[in-house]
Design a protein around this motif. Structure first.
Motif, mmCIF file in Angstrom:
data_model
loop_
_atom_site.group_PDB
_atom_site.id
_atom_site.type_symbol
_atom_site.label_atom_id
_atom_site.label_comp_id
_atom_site.label_asym_id
_atom_site.label_seq_id
_atom_site.Cartn_x
_atom_site.Cartn_y
_atom_site.Cartn_z
ATOM 1 N N GLY A 29 -27.673 -62.472 -2.087
ATOM 2 C CA GLY A 29 -27.109 -63.028 -3.972
ATOM 3 C C GLY A 29 -26.566 -61.643 -4.858
ATOM 4 O O GLY A 29 -26.773 -63.071 -6.678
ATOM 5 N N GLU A 30 -25.706 -61.136 -4.995
ATOM 6 C CA GLU A 30 -25.031 -60.226 -5.902
ATOM 7 C C GLU A 30 -23.873 -60.640 -6.076
ATOM 8 O O GLU A 30 -23.274 -60.786 -5.429
ATOM 9 N N ILE A 31 -23.569 -60.162 -7.403
ATOM 10 C CA ILE A 31 -22.350 -60.314 -7.865
ATOM 11 C C ILE A 31 -21.679 -58.481 -8.383
ATOM 12 O O ILE A 31 -22.365 -57.824 -8.903
ATOM 13 N N CYS A 32 -21.232 -57.952 -7.021
ATOM 14 C CA CYS A 32 -20.887 -56.859 -7.551
ATOM 15 C C CYS A 32 -19.082 -56.214 -7.809
ATOM 16 O O CYS A 32 -18.013 -57.038 -6.891
ATOM 17 N N GLY A 33 -19.322 -56.100 -8.995
ATOM 18 C CA GLY A 33 -17.545 -55.504 -8.869
ATOM 19 C C GLY A 33 -17.317 -53.941 -8.299
ATOM 20 O O GLY A 33 -18.046 -52.805 -8.469
ATOM 21 N N LEU A 34 -16.415 -54.143 -8.375
ATOM 22 C CA LEU A 34 -15.469 -52.629 -7.195
ATOM 23 C C LEU A 34 -14.445 -52.407 -7.854
ATOM 24 O O LEU A 34 -13.254 -53.576 -8.590
ATOM 25 N N ILE A 35 -14.871 -51.870 -9.065
ATOM 26 C CA ILE A 35 -13.434 -50.994 -9.938
ATOM 27 C C ILE A 35 -12.918 -49.976 -10.082
ATOM 28 O O ILE A 35 -14.037 -49.220 -9.368
ATOM 29 N N TYR A 200 -23.342 -71.696 -4.513
ATOM 30 C CA TYR A 200 -23.358 -71.731 -3.165
ATOM 31 C C TYR A 200 -24.129 -71.121 -2.724
ATOM 32 O O TYR A 200 -24.183 -70.761 -1.025
ATOM 33 N N HIS A 201 -24.919 -69.909 -2.578
ATOM 34 C CA HIS A 201 -26.264 -68.968 -2.631
ATOM 35 C C HIS A 201 -25.042 -68.129 -1.974
ATOM 36 O O HIS A 201 -25.592 -67.672 -0.975
ATOM 37 N N LEU A 202 -23.966 -67.754 -3.060
ATOM 38 C CA LEU A 202 -23.106 -66.508 -2.671
ATOM 39 C C LEU A 202 -23.540 -65.491 -2.721
ATOM 40 O O LEU A 202 -24.597 -64.831 -3.597
ATOM 41 N N THR A 203 -23.165 -64.303 -2.318
ATOM 42 C CA THR A 203 -22.924 -62.433 -2.758
ATOM 43 C C THR A 203 -21.533 -62.743 -2.970
ATOM 44 O O THR A 203 -20.394 -62.964 -1.829
ATOM 45 N N VAL A 204 -20.710 -61.800 -4.110
ATOM 46 C CA VAL A 204 -19.759 -61.703 -4.116
ATOM 47 C C VAL A 204 -19.284 -60.511 -4.289
ATOM 48 O O VAL A 204 -20.225 -59.812 -5.071
ATOM 49 N N LEU A 205 -18.216 -59.976 -3.850
ATOM 50 C CA LEU A 205 -17.002 -58.956 -4.281
ATOM 51 C C LEU A 205 -16.530 -59.169 -4.824
ATOM 52 O O LEU A 205 -15.189 -59.803 -4.285
ATOM 53 N N LEU A 206 -15.901 -57.953 -6.156
ATOM 54 C CA LEU A 206 -15.222 -58.523 -6.974
ATOM 55 C C LEU A 206 -14.060 -57.330 -7.012
ATOM 56 O O LEU A 206 -15.020 -56.535 -7.737
ATOM 57 N N VAL A 207 -13.066 -57.394 -7.275
ATOM 58 C CA VAL A 207 -12.436 -56.530 -7.162
ATOM 59 C C VAL A 207 -11.424 -56.776 -8.523
ATOM 60 O O VAL A 207 -10.326 -58.561 -8.596
ATOM 61 N N GLU A 208 -11.433 -56.311 -9.738
ATOM 62 C CA GLU A 208 -10.849 -56.909 -10.521
ATOM 63 C C GLU A 208 -9.945 -55.476 -12.204
ATOM 64 O O GLU A 208 -11.389 -54.821 -11.966
ATOM 65 N N HIS A 209 -8.981 -55.958 -12.706
ATOM 66 C CA HIS A 209 -9.181 -55.220 -13.694
ATOM 67 C C HIS A 209 -8.936 -55.254 -15.238
ATOM 68 O O HIS A 209 -9.279 -54.305 -16.246
ATOM 69 N N HIS A 210 -9.848 -56.941 -15.001
ATOM 70 C CA HIS A 210 -10.229 -56.906 -16.592
ATOM 71 C C HIS A 210 -11.838 -57.011 -16.352
ATOM 72 O O HIS A 210 -12.719 -57.449 -16.538
ATOM 73 N N MET A 211 -11.840 -55.201 -17.557
ATOM 74 C CA MET A 211 -13.100 -54.788 -17.541
ATOM 75 C C MET A 211 -14.489 -55.726 -18.326
ATOM 76 O O MET A 211 -15.850 -55.717 -17.848
ATOM 77 N N ALA A 212 -14.165 -56.113 -19.105
ATOM 78 C CA ALA A 212 -15.044 -57.549 -19.878
ATOM 79 C C ALA A 212 -15.521 -58.307 -18.408
ATOM 80 O O ALA A 212 -17.023 -58.578 -18.818
ATOM 81 N N MET A 213 -14.856 -59.217 -17.988
ATOM 82 C CA MET A 213 -15.214 -60.539 -17.207
ATOM 83 C C MET A 213 -15.986 -59.304 -16.106
ATOM 84 O O MET A 213 -17.380 -60.235 -15.703
ATOM 85 N N VAL A 214 -15.825 -58.017 -15.805
ATOM 86 C CA VAL A 214 -16.646 -57.054 -14.044
ATOM 87 C C VAL A 214 -17.833 -56.512 -14.888
ATOM 88 O O VAL A 214 -18.879 -57.267 -14.156
ATOM 89 N N MET A 215 -17.731 -56.375 -16.439
ATOM 90 C CA MET A 215 -19.338 -55.861 -16.828
ATOM 91 C C MET A 215 -19.937 -57.230 -17.327
ATOM 92 O O MET A 215 -21.635 -57.162 -17.505
ATOM 93 N N ILE A 217 -20.037 -60.200 -15.295
ATOM 94 C CA ILE A 217 -20.530 -61.467 -14.808
ATOM 95 C C ILE A 217 -21.906 -60.275 -13.555
ATOM 96 O O ILE A 217 -22.416 -60.454 -12.920
ATOM 97 N N SER A 218 -21.190 -58.982 -13.352
ATOM 98 C CA SER A 218 -21.529 -58.194 -12.072
ATOM 99 C C SER A 218 -23.344 -57.417 -11.842
ATOM 100 O O SER A 218 -23.427 -57.484 -13.454
ATOM 101 N N ASP A 219 -23.705 -57.960 -11.013
ATOM 102 C CA ASP A 219 -24.620 -57.176 -11.238
ATOM 103 C C ASP A 219 -25.127 -56.348 -10.829
ATOM 104 O O ASP A 219 -25.869 -54.849 -11.880
ATOM 105 N N LYS A 220 -23.793 -55.400 -10.338
ATOM 106 C CA LYS A 220 -23.880 -53.982 -10.271
ATOM 107 C C LYS A 220 -22.164 -53.597 -9.998
ATOM 108 O O LYS A 220 -21.777 -55.252 -10.073
ATOM 109 N N VAL A 221 -22.447 -52.857 -10.344
ATOM 110 C CA VAL A 221 -20.797 -51.786 -10.661
ATOM 111 C C VAL A 221 -20.846 -50.195 -9.460
ATOM 112 O O VAL A 221 -21.164 -49.976 -9.674
ATOM 113 N N VAL A 222 -19.675 -50.621 -8.743
ATOM 114 C CA VAL A 222 -19.484 -49.327 -7.941
ATOM 115 C C VAL A 222 -17.689 -48.816 -8.875
ATOM 116 O O VAL A 222 -16.821 -50.204 -8.300
#
Length: 253
Positions: A29-35, A200-215, A217-222
């Motif tokens: 259920g997390e949205i994790c930003g990988l930046i 859809y009860h998803l877990t999301v791994l997000l790679v993105e350079h748009h920092m405002a978006m990542v920060m 919506i992400s529950d945590k960031v790596v």
């Protein structure tokens, strides 16, 4: 138990170390930003989870299963879907047909019934109905029967997202989904990712350079740099980390 558990993963290409002892977990259920800066190893990590790359060392567990023991063609059936930085749609096919391609893992056809055309029309109607419902969720129903060719870039990005959703994933991996979008489209995409996660009860791994978006919506960031993890945590803490600031700006602020 974490849905995705990456443990001390290393990837070497000859003398180049693309990933070095990378470890992180994503809860269901997390949205994790990988930046990280360009060349940090983010897409390499995506390719490990997608089974495009075989790591030199380490392990990856998905939903309690050893992911590295699963052949690449079985990844989608486990519940892992991804988008790519470069669009890979069929321009001559309709939008609906492009999305239906993602439904092949849910097809009830097999090597016996498909050649004999047993139940084929009924199955195609079922998959088309499912694909159209997803297009409606992404506000793409008005273009469902148009060819993908010639549609705006932001629309094509959403079509690729719809195709990934058609696989009924547990883990949705988004590789630079905001690249090439306008500021207003990025804002709409951020809201859409959160809405789809919940619907859809998803877990999301997000790679993105748009920092405002990542920060936003992400529950945590790596955060990665030169293949290593340099920070991990909630966005408000990670954004103030001196190592993160140095990696992005070239010096401590």
């Amino acid at each position: 138990m974490a849905l995705l558990d990456v443990h001390e993963v290393t990837v070497r290409f000859g003398g180049i170390v693309a990933l070095s002892d990378l470890s992180f977990q994503i809860e269901q259920g997390e949205i994790c930003g990988l930046i990280g800066p360009n060349g940090a190893g983010k897409t390499t990590m995506f390719n490990v989870v997608s089974r495009i790359y075989q790591p030199t060392a380490g392990r990856v567990t998905f939903d309690g299963r050893d992911l590295l023991a699963v052949p690449a063609h079985k990844i989608a059936t486990l519940g892992i879907a991804r988008t790519f930085q470069n669009l890979a749609l069929w321009p001559g096919m309709t939008v609906l047909q492009n999305v239906m391609v993602g439904s092949h893992t849910a097809s009830r056809q097999n090597f016996v019934t498909a050649p004999l055309r047993i139940g084929t029309r009924r199955e195609e109607r079922r998959l088309a109905t499912r694909a159209y419902e997803i297009l409606e969720d992404l506000d793409l129903a008005p273009v469902a029967f148009r060819p993908a060719a010639g549609l705006p870039f932001g629309t094509l990005k959403r079509i690729e997202l719809a195709r990934a959703l058609a696989t009924s994933p547990k883990l949705l991996m988004l590789d630079e989904p905001a690249s090439g979008l306008t500021h207003s489209e990025v804002d709409e995409l951020a809201q859409l990712v959160q809405r789809l996660r919940d619907r859809y009860h998803l877990t999301v791994l997000l790679v993105e350079h748009h920092m405002a978006m990542v920060m936003g919506i992400s529950d945590k960031v790596v955060v990665m740099d030169f293949g290593r993890k340099i920070a991990e945590g909630v966005p408000s803490v990670v954004s103030r980390d001196p190592k993160v600031i140095e990696a992005y700006l070239g010096g401590a602020a």
